[in-house]
Enzyme design. Structure first.
Site, PDB file in Angstrom:
ATOM      1  N   ASP A 158       0.718  -1.138   0.045  1.00 15.26           N
ATOM      2  CA  ASP A 158       0.113   0.070  -0.030  1.00 15.26           C
ATOM      3  C   ASP A 158       0.759   1.303   0.052  1.00 15.26           C
ATOM      4  OD1 ASP A 158       0.856  -0.152   2.613  1.00 15.26           O
ATOM      5  OD2 ASP A 158      -1.214   0.033   3.498  1.00 15.26           O
ATOM      6  N   SER A 159       2.263   1.129  -0.068  1.00 11.12           N
ATOM      7  CA  SER A 159       3.107   2.036   0.021  1.00 11.12           C
ATOM      8  C   SER A 159       2.489   3.029  -1.570  1.00 11.12           C
ATOM      9  CB  SER A 159       4.562   1.583  -0.216  1.00 11.12           C
ATOM     10  OG  SER A 159       4.720   0.585  -0.895  1.00 11.12           O
ATOM     11  N   ASP A 164      -1.009  -6.272   0.015  1.00 13.59           N
ATOM     12  CA  ASP A 164      -1.200  -5.392   1.352  1.00 13.59           C
ATOM     13  C   ASP A 164      -2.720  -5.247   1.337  1.00 13.59           C
ATOM     14  OD1 ASP A 164       0.835  -4.764   3.097  1.00 13.59           O
ATOM     15  OD2 ASP A 164       1.159  -2.962   1.873  1.00 13.59           O
ATOM     16  N   GLU A 214      -1.044  -5.219   8.838  1.00 11.70           N
ATOM     17  CA  GLU A 214      -0.214  -4.751  10.056  1.00 11.70           C
ATOM     18  C   GLU A 214      -0.703  -4.770  11.287  1.00 11.70           C
ATOM     19  OE1 GLU A 214       0.411  -0.573   8.797  1.00 11.70           O
ATOM     20  OE2 GLU A 214       1.197  -1.113   6.635  1.00 11.70           O
ATOM     21  N   GLU A 238       9.822  -3.891  10.118  1.00  3.53           N
ATOM     22  CA  GLU A 238      10.317  -2.743   9.732  1.00  3.53           C
ATOM     23  C   GLU A 238      10.709  -1.723  10.611  1.00  3.53           C
ATOM     24  OE1 GLU A 238       7.355  -0.860   7.015  1.00  3.53           O
ATOM     25  OE2 GLU A 238       8.456   0.930   6.750  1.00  3.53           O
TER      26      GLU A 238
HETATM   27  O1  KIV Z   1       3.616  -0.842   1.459  1.00  2.41           O
HETATM   28  C1  KIV Z   1       4.967  -1.645   1.468  1.00  2.41           C
HETATM   29  O2  KIV Z   1       5.487  -1.287   0.574  1.00  2.41           O
HETATM   30  C2  KIV Z   1       5.303  -2.284   2.676  1.00  2.41           C
HETATM   31  C3  KIV Z   1       6.741  -2.376   2.469  1.00  2.41           C
HETATM   32  C4  KIV Z   1       7.449  -1.309   2.966  1.00  2.41           C
HETATM   33  C5  KIV Z   1       7.036  -3.659   3.573  1.00  2.41           C
HETATM   34  O3  KIV Z   1       4.540  -2.551   3.643  1.00  2.41           O
END
Ligand code: KIV
Length: 289
Positions: free
Chosen positions: A67-68, A106, A137, A204
């Site tokens: 979700d980044s 995610d 998470e 993380e």
């Molecule tokens: O959303 C993401 O890219 C992540 C990674 C940084 C682990 O959760």
């Protein structure tokens, strides 16, 4: 003859292996065997078909539709605005470009925090979009959710330490688990998630010694980001390691484009560095408590 628009994407660039011996699909079984054999797992984020094809050709083990993408692709300052529909869309795109990497998606903010039924429905949406594993998470309260998903045949990757969906509660993007109490809590949460069946755990921004201790006792595969070199694998945001992210980057990120003639070579360089234990540099990036 016109190209068949329904044909799968051709592998990106020169394949690492001959076409006669394409890479076997990476499975959860294979990832567990890698952990047992001490082979490091290389993971990168992917948000679209083209980059998924390239990462797969470079033999990245796992693709994470993170979700980044809310920050990298959409330009938000956090991951919070990302919706389930957007995650499903990007998962479909990545699944179309990927052939053999293990594909994780995610669960975005608000898609699993409500109750277990909501988490199951959201996970089903991502699995039907092409994911092979969902990531969520948080510790403690997520353990029963993880158990319910695993019991229903949905592999789960947990995520502890700096959990970006809680950025406001955590007071920013800062290192977690620094004092003894916080470290104990993280260890406890990891134990609960492992017992609930989370086959993978992202750690993380936690001190290297803590990540190493959790990895030693975790029943599944630990993947670090800013957590030192002693986890079972590593993950980076693709745009960070290609140095195309705007603004300052976290200090654990390495620019793999430096000296690389192409993006494919940069990604291959990352895979090689992770496999050989040359990334991350423990001295530079292993935060101490
Ligand atoms: O959303 C993401 O890219 C992540 C990674 C940084 C682990 O959760």
């Amino acid at each position: 003859m016109t190209a068949d628009p329904t044909a799968p994407l051709a592998p990106y660039g020169a394949p690492a292996r001959s076409e006669a011996a394409p890479r076997k699909a990476v499975t959860l079984h294979r990832l567990r065997a890698m952990r047992e054999a001490g082979e490091k797992v290389a993971m990168l984020t992917a948000y679209d078909a083209a980059s998924a094809g390239l990462l797969d050709a470079a033999e990245v083990d796992c693709l994470l539709v993170g979700d980044s993408l809310g920050m990298v692709m959409q330009g938000h300052t956090s991951t919070l605005p990302v919706t389930l529909e957007q995650m499903a869309y990007h998962t479909q795109c990545v699944a179309r470009g990927n052939r053999s990497a293990w594909l994780i998606a995610d669960l975005p903010f608000g898609s699993y925090q409500g109750n277990t039924e909501q988490a199951i429905a959201s996970s089903v949406a991502l699995m039907q979009a092409g994911a092979q594993m969902v990531k969520l998470e948080g510790g403690g309260w997520t353990a029963p959710v993880v158990r319910a998903l695993v019991e229903r045949g949905i592999p789960v990757c947990a995520h502890l330490g700096l959990t970006p969906q809680s950025v406001h509660a955590l007071g920013g993007y800062r290192i977690q688990g620094r004092d003894a109490h916080a470290a104990d809590t993280l260890r406890q949460h990891a134990a609960e998630l492992g017992a609930a069946g989370a086959a993978m755990l992202v750690l993380e921004l936690v001190p290297s010694d803590l990540a190493a201790a959790i990895s030693a006792s975790y029943p599944g595969i630990t993947i670090g980001i800013g957590a030192g070199a002693r986890t079972h694998g590593q993950v980076l945001v693709l745009h960070d390691m290609l140095d195309i992210t705007r603004g300052p980057k976290p200090r654990f990120v390495r620019n793999f484009m430096q000296g690389a003639p192409s993006v494919l070579d940069a990604v291959r360089g990352y895979v090689q560095a992770v496999k050989q234990g040359a990334f991350p540099d423990e001295a530079l990036h292993g935060y101490s408590a």
